[in-house]
Structure formats: structure tokens, C-alpha cells
Scaffold this motif. Structure first.
Motif, PDB file in Angstrom:
ATOM      1  N   GLY A 147       5.831   3.959  -3.778  1.00  0.00           N
ATOM      2  CA  GLY A 147       5.833   5.298  -4.342  1.00  0.00           C
ATOM      3  C   GLY A 147       5.598   6.379  -3.305  1.00  0.00           C
ATOM      4  N   GLY A 148       5.454   5.993  -2.050  1.00  0.00           N
ATOM      5  CA  GLY A 148       5.126   6.948  -0.993  1.00  0.00           C
ATOM      6  C   GLY A 148       6.344   7.593  -0.366  1.00  0.00           C
ATOM      7  N   LYS A 192      -6.676   6.878  -2.901  1.00  0.00           N
ATOM      8  CA  LYS A 192      -7.697   7.551  -3.708  1.00  0.00           C
ATOM      9  C   LYS A 192      -8.389   8.634  -2.898  1.00  0.00           C
ATOM     10  CE  LYS A 192      -7.135   4.785  -7.194  1.00  0.00           C
ATOM     11  NZ  LYS A 192      -5.900   5.023  -7.869  1.00  0.00           N
ATOM     12  N   ILE A 239       2.847  10.570   2.493  1.00  0.00           N
ATOM     13  CA  ILE A 239       2.368  11.112   1.221  1.00  0.00           C
ATOM     14  C   ILE A 239       2.269   9.897   0.315  1.00  0.00           C
ATOM     15  CG2 ILE A 239       2.839  12.709  -0.675  1.00  0.00           C
ATOM     16  CD1 ILE A 239       4.679  14.178   1.503  1.00  0.00           C
ATOM     17  N   ASN A 240       1.028   9.460   0.078  1.00  0.00           N
ATOM     18  CA  ASN A 240       0.787   8.169  -0.558  1.00  0.00           C
ATOM     19  C   ASN A 240       0.078   8.366  -1.899  1.00  0.00           C
ATOM     20  OD1 ASN A 240       0.136   5.563  -1.253  1.00  0.00           O
ATOM     21  ND2 ASN A 240      -0.636   5.012   0.768  1.00  0.00           N
ATOM     22  N   PRO A 241       0.792   8.152  -3.015  1.00  0.00           N
ATOM     23  CA  PRO A 241       0.160   8.321  -4.324  1.00  0.00           C
ATOM     24  C   PRO A 241      -0.881   7.248  -4.635  1.00  0.00           C
ATOM     25  CG  PRO A 241       2.336   7.395  -4.584  1.00  0.00           C
ATOM     26  CD  PRO A 241       2.178   7.727  -3.115  1.00  0.00           C
ATOM     27  N   ASN A 242      -0.917   6.170  -3.855  1.00  0.00           N
ATOM     28  CA  ASN A 242      -1.887   5.099  -4.069  1.00  0.00           C
ATOM     29  C   ASN A 242      -3.238   5.393  -3.442  1.00  0.00           C
ATOM     30  OD1 ASN A 242       0.158   3.352  -5.274  1.00  0.00           O
ATOM     31  ND2 ASN A 242       0.979   3.282  -3.210  1.00  0.00           N
ATOM     32  N   TYR A 274       0.808  -1.219   0.000  1.00  0.00           N
ATOM     33  CA  TYR A 274       0.000   0.000   0.000  1.00  0.00           C
ATOM     34  C   TYR A 274       0.842   1.270   0.000  1.00  0.00           C
ATOM     35  CZ  TYR A 274      -3.747  -3.172   1.331  1.00  0.00           C
ATOM     36  OH  TYR A 274      -4.657  -4.204   1.358  1.00  0.00           O
ATOM     37  N   THR A 323      -8.383  10.432   1.268  1.00  0.00           N
ATOM     38  CA  THR A 323      -7.803  10.489   2.608  1.00  0.00           C
ATOM     39  C   THR A 323      -8.752  11.270   3.502  1.00  0.00           C
ATOM     40  OG1 THR A 323      -6.572  12.511   2.105  1.00  0.00           O
ATOM     41  CG2 THR A 323      -5.420  10.426   1.773  1.00  0.00           C
TER      42      THR A 323
END
Length: 116
Positions: free
Chosen positions: A83-84, A105, A100-103, A80, A107
Motif C-alpha cells: 500500500g506504500g 504507526k 509514504i507507508n500506510p502501515n 512492510y 515515524t
């Protein structure tokens, strides 16, 4: 322990300095402590980030090191977080580690939970 592969997740310099600070100033001295990030179900968004200082590393954990600070991630949580960026936030509302999570959708407004 899976530390010979480069994973697309980062621990910022500022977050690394905070990890070192918290370990150095902990009441019970333990130089083996690392910052563990994990994902659990719950929170307003469906999944929730958790952080803990931990002195254990499992064989299937992944580790990311930055400036002497170590971030430990279990394989289930790592999926999960690809890329974060793990950072540290200080503001009027308080201070905390953030992701900071680009996955993600969606928050929640506090940033501690997310959905995919």
C-alpha cells in the motif's frame, strides 16, 4: 522473480525519473542497475528504509516498473511496504527517496525509520 502479479506499492513518476537519472550519471556505467528498497532493523522508529542501486534480482524478489525504472523488493521487506508509495523528495534539508507507508504507526521526524 515475481513480476506477473500486481503489488499494491507504487513508484512515482518523479522517483522513476530520478532512478533513471542516477543510473545514467553513475561513474561506473551499468545498464542493469535497478533501485532496491529494503527494510532493516534499527533507526529511531524500530525499522529503517534502505535504498541501493543494485544489478541483481533474486528469484523471490518482486519488481515494480514505471517509465523505464525498476524497483526491486525482497519478500521480507515487501510485507512492510504493501500500500506504500516510493517517491523522491527535494527540499532545503537535502534530497532523498522517501516512502509514504500506510502501515507505519509511528515515524521519526526525518522519515527514514518507522514502527508498525
Amino acid at each position: 522473480m515475481n513480476n506477473d502479479v500486481k503489488f499494491p506499492i507504487q513508484l512515482t513518476d518523479f522517483a522513476a525519473s530520478k532512478v533513471r537519472f542516477f543510473i545514467k550519471n553513475k561513474t561506473i556505467k551499468n545498464s542493469n542497475l535497478k533501485l532496491r528498497i529494503y527494510i532493516i532493523g534499527g533507526g529511531c522508529g524500530g525499522f529503517q528504509y534502505g535504498f541501493a542501486l543494485d544489478d541483481k534480482i533474486s528469484d523471490d524478489d518482486s519488481i515494480i516498473e514505471n517509465n523505464g525504472a525498476i524497483l526491486v523488493i525482497d519478500p521480507m521487506s515487501l510485507q512492510y511496504l504493501f500500500g506504500g508509495i516510493v517517491d523522491y523528495y527535494e527540499g532545503l534539508e537535502g534530497s532523498r527517496f522517501i516512502v509514504i507507508n500506510p502501515n507505519a504507526k509511528n515515524t521519526c521526524s526525518c522519515g527514514s525509520s518507522f514502527s508498525i
